[in-house]
Design a protein around this motif. Sequence first.
Motif, PDB file in Angstrom:
ATOM      1  N   LYS A  49      -1.521  -3.014  -8.549  1.00  0.00           N
ATOM      2  CA  LYS A  49      -2.856  -2.427  -8.647  1.00  0.00           C
ATOM      3  C   LYS A  49      -2.875  -1.592  -9.917  1.00  0.00           C
ATOM      4  O   LYS A  49      -2.182  -0.590 -10.024  1.00  0.00           O
ATOM      5  N   GLU A  50      -3.661  -2.049 -10.900  1.00  0.00           N
ATOM      6  CA  GLU A  50      -3.741  -1.345 -12.175  1.00  0.00           C
ATOM      7  C   GLU A  50      -4.864  -1.948 -13.016  1.00  0.00           C
ATOM      8  O   GLU A  50      -5.393  -3.006 -12.693  1.00  0.00           O
ATOM      9  N   THR A  51      -5.201  -1.277 -14.085  1.00  0.00           N
ATOM     10  CA  THR A  51      -6.130  -1.831 -15.065  1.00  0.00           C
ATOM     11  C   THR A  51      -5.339  -2.782 -15.949  1.00  0.00           C
ATOM     12  O   THR A  51      -4.264  -2.446 -16.432  1.00  0.00           O
ATOM     13  N   LYS A  52      -5.871  -3.984 -16.143  1.00  0.00           N
ATOM     14  CA  LYS A  52      -5.183  -4.998 -16.940  1.00  0.00           C
ATOM     15  C   LYS A  52      -6.105  -5.514 -18.039  1.00  0.00           C
ATOM     16  O   LYS A  52      -7.322  -5.474 -17.912  1.00  0.00           O
ATOM     17  N   ARG A  82      -3.147  -6.347  -5.776  1.00  0.00           N
ATOM     18  CA  ARG A  82      -2.341  -7.359  -5.105  1.00  0.00           C
ATOM     19  C   ARG A  82      -3.230  -8.135  -4.132  1.00  0.00           C
ATOM     20  O   ARG A  82      -4.065  -7.543  -3.447  1.00  0.00           O
ATOM     21  N   LEU A  83      -3.063  -9.433  -4.052  1.00  0.00           N
ATOM     22  CA  LEU A  83      -3.856 -10.232  -3.131  1.00  0.00           C
ATOM     23  C   LEU A  83      -3.631  -9.779  -1.687  1.00  0.00           C
ATOM     24  O   LEU A  83      -4.572  -9.729  -0.891  1.00  0.00           O
ATOM     25  N   ASP A  84      -2.401  -9.418  -1.351  1.00  0.00           N
ATOM     26  CA  ASP A  84      -2.137  -8.890  -0.009  1.00  0.00           C
ATOM     27  C   ASP A  84      -3.013  -7.673   0.283  1.00  0.00           C
ATOM     28  O   ASP A  84      -3.557  -7.532   1.378  1.00  0.00           O
ATOM     29  N   SER A  85      -3.178  -6.795  -0.683  1.00  0.00           N
ATOM     30  CA  SER A  85      -4.006  -5.592  -0.509  1.00  0.00           C
ATOM     31  C   SER A  85      -5.489  -5.933  -0.420  1.00  0.00           C
ATOM     32  O   SER A  85      -6.223  -5.330   0.377  1.00  0.00           O
ATOM     33  N   ILE A  86      -5.939  -6.879  -1.234  1.00  0.00           N
ATOM     34  CA  ILE A  86      -7.341  -7.293  -1.197  1.00  0.00           C
ATOM     35  C   ILE A  86      -7.679  -7.862   0.179  1.00  0.00           C
ATOM     36  O   ILE A  86      -8.696  -7.504   0.782  1.00  0.00           O
ATOM     37  N   LEU A  87      -6.826  -8.711   0.697  1.00  0.00           N
ATOM     38  CA  LEU A  87      -7.070  -9.301   2.014  1.00  0.00           C
ATOM     39  C   LEU A  87      -7.031  -8.239   3.108  1.00  0.00           C
ATOM     40  O   LEU A  87      -7.884  -8.230   4.006  1.00  0.00           O
ATOM     41  N   GLY A 112       1.903 -10.824  -6.113  1.00  0.00           N
ATOM     42  CA  GLY A 112       1.112  -9.866  -5.344  1.00  0.00           C
ATOM     43  C   GLY A 112       0.736 -10.345  -3.963  1.00  0.00           C
ATOM     44  O   GLY A 112      -0.090  -9.719  -3.290  1.00  0.00           O
ATOM     45  N   ALA A 113       1.337 -11.441  -3.508  1.00  0.00           N
ATOM     46  CA  ALA A 113       0.958 -12.010  -2.213  1.00  0.00           C
ATOM     47  C   ALA A 113       2.148 -12.415  -1.351  1.00  0.00           C
ATOM     48  O   ALA A 113       2.103 -13.438  -0.665  1.00  0.00           O
TER      49      ALA A 113
END
Length: 162
Positions: A49-52, A82-87, A112-113
């Motif tokens: 999780k960051e600005t990219k 991270r996709l895990d965090s988004i879900l 990230g998943a």
Amino acid sequence: LDSARRVGPAGRVIAVEPFPFNRALLTRNVAANRLDHVVISPYAAAETKETKTFYVTPYSTGWQSLVFTGEGRVPTQVEADRLDSILAAHGVEKVDLMKVDVEGAWRLVFAGAPALLSRRPRIVMEVEGDDAEVGAAISRLRELGYAVERRDSVLFARPEKT
């Protein structure tokens, strides 16, 4: 939109779109088609999780990338997670199908998943690059326990039977 129609209102679609222009188009299309079961996340799926830096092409809405530079791409900033965090943020515990079309950033998505990939959803994935890049993606999917079918640059992965 096709995936949302196939899933129907009993299912859910989590669309991950960090580029504001594309996200606005998607939002309008979802609303116009009354697809209330579609959620649009404004993040890029990545390893942290960051600005990219996100590289945008001024002549196409489909070639934005976290990893491909050059070719007239203009750097801009997007928020990644991270996709895990988004879900998890959307209460998603089960994923039947994961579509990956991230212009070369599949390694970042996979990093990230780990929780999602451990549940082994089916995966449809477009891999940009040469045969070595496609081979690397196939190898990683096989390491994760998938049987992989290739059609040009698109990979269809399903969990191996155990």
